[in-house]
Design a protein around this motif. Structure first.
Motif, short mmCIF file in Angstrom:
data_model
loop_
_atom_site.label_atom_id
_atom_site.label_comp_id
_atom_site.label_asym_id
_atom_site.label_seq_id
_atom_site.Cartn_x
_atom_site.Cartn_y
_atom_site.Cartn_z
N LYS A 70 56.60 -87.65 8.85
CA LYS A 70 57.85 -86.99 9.21
C LYS A 70 57.53 -85.80 10.09
CE LYS A 70 61.88 -84.83 7.13
NZ LYS A 70 62.50 -84.44 5.86
N ARG A 71 58.19 -85.71 11.22
CA ARG A 71 58.06 -84.56 12.11
C ARG A 71 59.30 -83.70 11.92
NH1 ARG A 71 54.11 -85.04 16.41
NH2 ARG A 71 52.44 -86.05 15.27
N ALA A 72 59.08 -82.43 11.67
CA ALA A 72 60.19 -81.51 11.45
C ALA A 72 60.94 -81.27 12.77
CB ALA A 72 59.67 -80.19 10.90
N LYS A 73 62.19 -80.84 12.65
CA LYS A 73 62.92 -80.53 13.87
C LYS A 73 62.31 -79.28 14.49
CE LYS A 73 66.73 -77.67 12.30
NZ LYS A 73 68.17 -77.52 12.26
N LYS A 74 62.42 -79.20 15.82
CA LYS A 74 61.85 -78.05 16.52
C LYS A 74 62.61 -77.80 17.82
CE LYS A 74 58.29 -80.81 18.79
NZ LYS A 74 56.87 -81.01 18.97
N ILE A 75 62.35 -76.67 18.39
CA ILE A 75 62.96 -76.32 19.66
C ILE A 75 61.94 -76.61 20.77
CG2 ILE A 75 63.95 -74.46 21.06
CD1 ILE A 75 65.63 -75.23 18.61
N GLY A 76 62.35 -77.40 21.74
CA GLY A 76 61.49 -77.73 22.87
C GLY A 76 62.10 -77.14 24.14
N ARG A 77 61.44 -77.32 25.26
CA ARG A 77 61.92 -76.80 26.54
C ARG A 77 62.10 -77.94 27.52
NH1 ARG A 77 63.77 -72.07 26.86
NH2 ARG A 77 63.37 -72.03 29.08
N HIS A 78 63.24 -77.95 28.23
CA HIS A 78 63.45 -78.87 29.34
C HIS A 78 62.95 -78.12 30.57
CE1 HIS A 78 65.28 -81.33 32.39
NE2 HIS A 78 65.67 -82.20 31.46
N ILE A 79 61.80 -78.50 31.05
CA ILE A 79 61.10 -77.76 32.10
C ILE A 79 61.95 -77.60 33.37
CG2 ILE A 79 59.05 -77.71 33.58
CD1 ILE A 79 58.27 -77.33 30.72
N LYS A 80 62.53 -78.70 33.84
CA LYS A 80 63.29 -78.65 35.11
C LYS A 80 64.53 -77.77 35.01
CE LYS A 80 61.77 -82.98 37.09
NZ LYS A 80 62.16 -84.27 37.63
N LYS A 81 65.19 -77.83 33.87
CA LYS A 81 66.43 -77.05 33.71
C LYS A 81 66.19 -75.69 33.09
CE LYS A 81 69.44 -81.05 33.27
NZ LYS A 81 70.43 -81.74 32.43
N GLN A 82 64.94 -75.42 32.68
CA GLN A 82 64.60 -74.16 32.01
C GLN A 82 65.58 -73.88 30.87
OE1 GLN A 82 61.91 -72.12 32.49
NE2 GLN A 82 61.20 -73.80 33.75
N LYS A 83 65.72 -74.88 30.04
CA LYS A 83 66.69 -74.82 28.96
C LYS A 83 66.02 -75.21 27.65
CE LYS A 83 71.46 -76.26 28.60
NZ LYS A 83 72.45 -77.27 28.98
#
Length: 101
Positions: free
Chosen positions: A54-67
């Motif tokens: 199980k992988r926990a939820k996390k915050i990632g980055r959308h590189i192109k949109k800087q979001k």
């Protein structure tokens, strides 16, 4: 080694026709996927274990949109080799083959 190479090698060593080896290998893959898909782990003594992690939820980055984007919790398959498997590889492999690009 690719799947075709594996099938050829097993066929040569056992005398079983390639088609039968391929069907057996495909059924093995299908059963492992089905078992993991239903949440059941697969243990093969002397080889290793296929498990679901199980992988926990996390915050990632959308590189192109800087979001920032939220990656929900999810399950992934994993393989853990047995001690016998690891020891066999350690004692037999002296170097990695050169990569051809």
């Amino acid at each position: 080694m690719r799947k075709a190479d594996l099938v050829s090698s097993i066929s040569e060593k056992t005398g079983v026709p390639k088609v039968d080896v391929l069907v057996t290998l495909e059924m093995f893959f299908k059963e492992v996927k089905a078992s993991l898909g239903s949440g059941e782990d697969v243990f093969i003594r002397g080889f290793g274990s296929f498990k679901i992690k199980k992988r926990a939820k996390k915050i990632g980055r959308h590189i192109k949109k800087q979001k920032a984007i939220e990656i929900p919790e999810h399950y992934i398959p994993s393989f853990k080799p047995s001690k016998a498997f690891v020891e066999h590889v350690k004692s037999n492999v002296t170097s990695l083959p050169k990569e051809s690009n």
